[in-house]
Design an enzyme around this catalytic site. Structure first.
Site, PDB file in Angstrom:
ATOM      1  N   LYS A 104     187.265 -51.894 126.152  1.00  0.00           N
ATOM      2  CA  LYS A 104     186.526 -50.683 126.564  1.00  0.00           C
ATOM      3  C   LYS A 104     187.341 -49.958 127.610  1.00  0.00           C
ATOM      4  CE  LYS A 104     182.520 -48.709 125.646  1.00  0.00           C
ATOM      5  NZ  LYS A 104     181.727 -48.752 124.402  1.00  0.00           N
ATOM      6  N   THR A 144     176.812 -44.741 114.259  1.00  0.00           N
ATOM      7  CA  THR A 144     176.031 -45.652 115.103  1.00  0.00           C
ATOM      8  C   THR A 144     174.541 -45.480 114.800  1.00  0.00           C
ATOM      9  OG1 THR A 144     177.748 -45.474 116.770  1.00  0.00           O
ATOM     10  CG2 THR A 144     175.653 -46.422 117.480  1.00  0.00           C
ATOM     11  N   SER A 150     184.327 -47.284 112.662  1.00  0.00           N
ATOM     12  CA  SER A 150     185.635 -47.184 113.319  1.00  0.00           C
ATOM     13  C   SER A 150     186.632 -48.093 112.611  1.00  0.00           C
ATOM     14  CB  SER A 150     185.533 -47.595 114.790  1.00  0.00           C
ATOM     15  OG  SER A 150     185.153 -46.501 115.580  1.00  0.00           O
TER      16      SER A 150
HETATM   17  P1  NAD Z   1     176.167 -39.226 124.520  1.00  0.00           P
HETATM   18  O1  NAD Z   1     176.964 -38.869 125.704  1.00  0.00           O
HETATM   19  O2  NAD Z   1     176.377 -38.462 123.277  1.00  0.00           O
HETATM   20  O3  NAD Z   1     174.619 -39.166 124.866  1.00  0.00           O
HETATM   21  C1  NAD Z   1     174.036 -39.784 125.967  1.00  0.00           C
HETATM   22  C2  NAD Z   1     172.642 -39.211 126.110  1.00  0.00           C
HETATM   23  O4  NAD Z   1     171.947 -39.909 127.131  1.00  0.00           O
HETATM   24  C3  NAD Z   1     172.621 -37.734 126.508  1.00  0.00           C
HETATM   25  O5  NAD Z   1     171.577 -37.092 125.796  1.00  0.00           O
HETATM   26  C4  NAD Z   1     172.305 -37.771 127.991  1.00  0.00           C
HETATM   27  O6  NAD Z   1     171.674 -36.592 128.436  1.00  0.00           O
HETATM   28  C5  NAD Z   1     171.360 -38.941 128.015  1.00  0.00           C
HETATM   29  N1  NAD Z   1     171.193 -39.552 129.317  1.00  0.00           N
HETATM   30  C6  NAD Z   1     172.118 -39.795 130.272  1.00  0.00           C
HETATM   31  N2  NAD Z   1     171.529 -40.365 131.336  1.00  0.00           N
HETATM   32  C7  NAD Z   1     170.222 -40.505 131.028  1.00  0.00           C
HETATM   33  C8  NAD Z   1     169.093 -41.024 131.690  1.00  0.00           C
HETATM   34  N3  NAD Z   1     169.191 -41.533 132.915  1.00  0.00           N
HETATM   35  N4  NAD Z   1     167.912 -41.009 131.046  1.00  0.00           N
HETATM   36  C9  NAD Z   1     167.804 -40.496 129.811  1.00  0.00           C
HETATM   37  N5  NAD Z   1     168.812 -39.973 129.128  1.00  0.00           N
HETATM   38  C10 NAD Z   1     170.011 -39.986 129.743  1.00  0.00           C
HETATM   39  O7  NAD Z   1     176.397 -40.798 124.301  1.00  0.00           O
HETATM   40  P2  NAD Z   1     176.171 -41.645 122.986  1.00  0.00           P
HETATM   41  O8  NAD Z   1     177.462 -41.784 122.286  1.00  0.00           O
HETATM   42  O9  NAD Z   1     174.961 -41.129 122.262  1.00  0.00           O
HETATM   43  O10 NAD Z   1     175.865 -43.082 123.618  1.00  0.00           O
HETATM   44  C11 NAD Z   1     174.563 -43.476 124.025  1.00  0.00           C
HETATM   45  C12 NAD Z   1     174.539 -44.992 124.163  1.00  0.00           C
HETATM   46  O11 NAD Z   1     174.900 -45.578 122.920  1.00  0.00           O
HETATM   47  C13 NAD Z   1     175.525 -45.558 125.194  1.00  0.00           C
HETATM   48  O12 NAD Z   1     174.966 -46.686 125.796  1.00  0.00           O
HETATM   49  C14 NAD Z   1     176.706 -45.976 124.343  1.00  0.00           C
HETATM   50  O13 NAD Z   1     177.493 -46.996 124.954  1.00  0.00           O
HETATM   51  C15 NAD Z   1     175.976 -46.482 123.123  1.00  0.00           C
HETATM   52  N6  NAD Z   1     176.811 -46.524 121.934  1.00  0.00           N
HETATM   53  C16 NAD Z   1     177.414 -45.403 121.454  1.00  0.00           C
HETATM   54  C17 NAD Z   1     178.206 -45.487 120.316  1.00  0.00           C
HETATM   55  C18 NAD Z   1     178.845 -44.268 119.707  1.00  0.00           C
HETATM   56  O14 NAD Z   1     179.385 -44.394 118.597  1.00  0.00           O
HETATM   57  N7  NAD Z   1     178.788 -43.101 120.318  1.00  0.00           N
HETATM   58  C19 NAD Z   1     178.397 -46.719 119.692  1.00  0.00           C
HETATM   59  C20 NAD Z   1     177.754 -47.849 120.201  1.00  0.00           C
HETATM   60  C21 NAD Z   1     176.970 -47.736 121.327  1.00  0.00           C
END
Ligand code: NAD
Length: 439
Positions: free
Chosen positions: A113, A197, A365
């Site tokens: 990461k 995801t 991926s």
């Molecule tokens: P992103 O940046 O696209 O979205 C994050 C979202 O969370 C945004 O809408 C943001 O406004 C919101 N957010 C941030 N802080 C917040 C809070 N305190 N309360 C409520 N909402 C809040 O990110 P993403 O890619 O959608 O990732 C979200 C989660 O999924 C993360 O934990 C990430 O590690 C996990 N994840 C993502 C992927 C991927 O392919 N993108 C894969 C596996 C896991």
């Protein structure tokens, strides 16, 4: 059974909490002490300073990290996060989860990461590009298609992945698409990666929910986080007939007992960058009946299914007892602390763990990496069909372990992943092999 348990590590809070999950799994499987010892520590952690020329002429230094937790089963694989809370502890924990996720899905990868500590909303696009390229300049010796492969995470996207791949190619003087996944399609990205995801989570949920006889139209859902994963999953559930009654982003949330029109909310968010309870016909949107709620309130709503899809440590010992949902699907990485897990288990809440539920991203991926290396590209249907097969197969297998051993799905997932990791680590030789010729 094994006598070995992981010694608690006091120094690193988040990683120590993440490791606690292993202790439970270790009560049910036998893994060599050597393998366990290896899995206690990240293989390598790199911390870098990234100088960036800002638009106003000043020079700003950003802090970045890349951690490879374990690469016994293949090159490291993991996303890059841009967020003000990024720290070495967080990146190590995320790399730890990636290690188990890749093993659980039987992907030929280890866990890694990366991240940069910043608020990306404060940077212009030009500054973001310079920062992203500067990050690759700083970590180039540490990554590579056979070493450690990057991907998007919170507040990073396909454009940023394209810059990173391009910068790595400039440094190595060869076009090196397979060093980064989640790229734009035109730069070697895979069909379906942007929604992988969420789609993977949907496949896993669709394999699990019928076991509880839940009828979509009578099943209420709340989703915390409306980003790349949360918004897409909310829409998939909406289209499958589930009643999505609440969603939120970092600014706050909305709740409507009658259910929200998720495609309209996504359309409005794309146009205005904010979440509003709207119903849109073509481009005309009107506000519908709803309540504005805080993020903390969303977590404790009286719904059937709760989906944390934002950040880690959202459900802790402080609010776990207030959770009313019967099922929690962890789409974010690490949204529930280990102490909250115990409270939820006592309350009879079924938790479906991150390393299974959000594994669709790393799975596609992997498909992207395979396509880049073979030069043969798949259709969206092929990608979706292969993703579905993997997600359903590993979800069913994990479910069976949880039923056979009467353990939570989280413990079952760690048992499943630990078995694969343990076998790989032991294949390099164990104490028994060297001393007694066994193994
Ligand atoms: P992103 O940046 O696209 O979205 C994050 C979202 O969370 C945004 O809408 C943001 O406004 C919101 N957010 C941030 N802080 C917040 C809070 N305190 N309360 C409520 N909402 C809040 O990110 P993403 O890619 O959608 O990732 C979200 C989660 O999924 C993360 O934990 C990430 O590690 C996990 N994840 C993502 C992927 C991927 O392919 N993108 C894969 C596996 C896991």
């Amino acid at each position: 059974m094994t006598a070995a348990t992981l010694a608690p590590e006091q120094s690193i809070a988040l990683l120590a909490d993440a490791r606690k999950r292993l202790d439970k799994a270790l009560q049910y499987i036998s893994i060599s002490d050597d393998a366990l010892r290896r899995l206690k520590y990240p293989k390598s952690s790199l911390s870098v300073s990234i100088p960036v020329r800002m638009d106003n002429g000043s020079l700003k230094i950003f802090q970045g990290y890349r951690v490879r937790y374990d690469d016994t089963r293949g090159p490291g694989k993991g996303g890059v996060r841009y967020h003000p809370n990024v720290s070495i502890d967080e990146v190590q924990s995320l790399a730890f989860w990636m290690t188990f996720k890749a093993a659980l899905l039987n992907l030929p990868f280890g866990g890694a990461k990366g991240g940069i500590t910043l608020n990306p909303k404060e940077l212009s696009r030009q500054e973001l590009e310079r920062l992203s390229r500067g990050y690759i300049d700083a970590i180039a010796d540490f990554i590579g298609p056979d070493v450690d492969i990057l991907a998007p995470d919170v507040y990073t996207n396909s454009t940023i992945m394209g810059w990173m791949m391009d910068q790595y190619s400039i440094i190595t003087r060869r076009v090196s698409q397979a060093v980064v996944t989640g790229k734009p399609l035109m730069l070697g990205g895979s069909q379906g990666r942007d929604t992988a995801t969420a789609t993977g989570a949907f496949f896993a949920m669709s394999a699990i929910l019928p076991k509880f006889n839940l009828v979509p139209a009578q099943t209420t859902v709340a989703v915390q986080g409306f980003g790349k994963v949360g918004a897409v999953l909310a829409e998939l559930l909406f289209k499958a007939g589930y009643k999505v009654v609440a969603v939120s982003d970092s600014q706050g949330g909305i709740y409507a007992e009658q259910g929200l029109d998720i495609p309209s909310i996504r359309y409005h968010k794309r146009e205005s960058r904010s979440i509003k309870a709207v119903y849109c016909e073509d481009t005309v949107c009107s506000i519908v009946d709803h309540q504005a709620i805080r993020n903390e309130e969303l977590l404790t709503l009286d719904v059937d299914i709760l989906i944390p899809a934002a950040l880690e440590n959202q459900i802790t010992a402080a609010n776990a007892a207030d959770i009313k949902a019967k099922y929690i699907f962890e789409v974010a990485n690490g949204p529930i602390t280990s102490s909250a897990d115990e409270i939820l288990e006592e309350q009879g809440v079924c938790v479906f763990p991150d390393i299974l539920i959000n594994a669709g991203g790393v799975t596609v991926s992997y498909f992207e990496w395979v396509q880049n290396r073979s030069g043969l590209y798949w259709t969206l249907e092929e990608v979706q069909q292969r993703l579905k097969q993997k997600m359903v197969e590993e979800t069913q297998y994990t479910w069976q372990i949880s039923q056979d051993l009467r353990v939570s799905m989280r413990t079952a997932a760690y048992i499943h992943a630990l078995n694969r990791l343990g076998e790989a680590l032991d294949a390099k030789g164990t104490r028994d092999y060297y001393l007694n010729g066994k193994g």
